[in-house]
Design a protein around this motif. Structure first.
Motif: not given
Length: 281
Positions: A6-9, A13-15, A94-98
């Protein structure tokens, strides 16, 4: 991890792509500061008392302090962790790694403020954390290593470019070192170890299914895409077409398409014919 999806959706785009490169570049800059302008180090450490007095840059600047003060060790660290970090980013996205990296940093900052509050309550005056041990970024890089070892336990690396060793054995050594520093180190070391590795514990305890990120599963998906790519390019750029009625997503954007596991070949069907078609043998 539905919460992370949910956070990734919402915020994906900010990752920040290639976050490992920026993190390691900060270590190199911090290393240069330590040897060329050592008097500045006192201005970038993580000191809650000074942050509360307005020096808010310390919330971020402490990440510049390198995990090691040895040039050769730093060179090995940069080479090793760049490859590990970029591999994790490719596997997780990218997002999960961030989220993984920044959560380790945020947990460390929060724990440091909690420690400051406890010391202030005990001694009744502001206590400089530099007097009980400098908060280090060493354990944040260690969390990267542990995450990689958990994902690829049987992968071998050349230790110092000479000795082949599997990641899982090095992970045990790293975990033993972290436990030793936690038990034998000062209170600031205990906070740094516990807080910076908390992201590893939370991430993997909440990830009940890491199968989509394993090398075997990623290779299977890549092979499947390669096999189906020639069969999934149709007129006018359509990517899906029903093998029965011939309709594509261009004819009706609401159509859903699925492959049939019982058909001998890559045959795709719309939802109207998925269960009613005659299987191809």
């Amino acid at each position: 991890m539905n919460w992370l999806n949910k956070l990734e959706r919402k915020f994906g785009r900010f990752a920040i792509p290639n976050l490992t490169m920026y993190l390691l570049a900060g270590y190199v800059i911090g290393f240069g500061i330590m040897y060329l302008m050592p008097q500045i180090i006192g201005w970038i450490t993580l000191e809650p008392a000074l942050i509360l007095r307005g020096q808010v840059w310390r919330l971020v600047s402490w990440v510049l302090i390198p995990p090691t003060t040895n040039l050769i060790s730093l060179a090995f660290l940069v080479l090793l962790y760049y490859s590990l970090g970029t591999a994790l980013e490719r596997a997780w996205g990218t997002f999960r790694y961030n989220v993984y990296i920044f959560s380790g940093i945020i947990f460390t900052v929060i724990a440091t403020f909690v420690l400051y509050g406890v010391l202030y309550g005990v001694y009744g005056f502001s206590v400089s954390l530099s007097s009980v041990g400098m908060i280090s970024t060493n354990y944040i890089t260690m969390s990267i290593f542990l995450a990689f070892a958990a994902m690829y336990p049987d992968m071998e690396i050349l230790l110092y470019f000479i000795l082949p060793i599997k990641m899982k054995w090095m992970a045990f050594v790293y975990a033993a070192m972290a436990l030793y520093y936690f038990v034998m180190g000062g209170i600031a070391t205990k906070v740094a170890v516990g807080a910076s590795l908390l992201n590893f514990v939370i991430f993997f305890l909440s990830s009940r299914n890491l199968k989509p990120y394993t090398p075997k599963e990623k290779a299977r998906k890549a092979k499947f895409k390669q096999q189906t790519r020639p069969h999934m390019t149709y007129a006018n750029g359509a990517r899906h077409r029903c093998a029965v009625c011939g309709r594509t997503e261009l004819d009706d954007p609401t159509l859903e398409f699925r492959f049939c596991s019982k058909c001998n070949g890559n045959y795709e069907y719309c939802q109207e014919h998925l269960f009613t078609h005659e299987h191809v043998k």
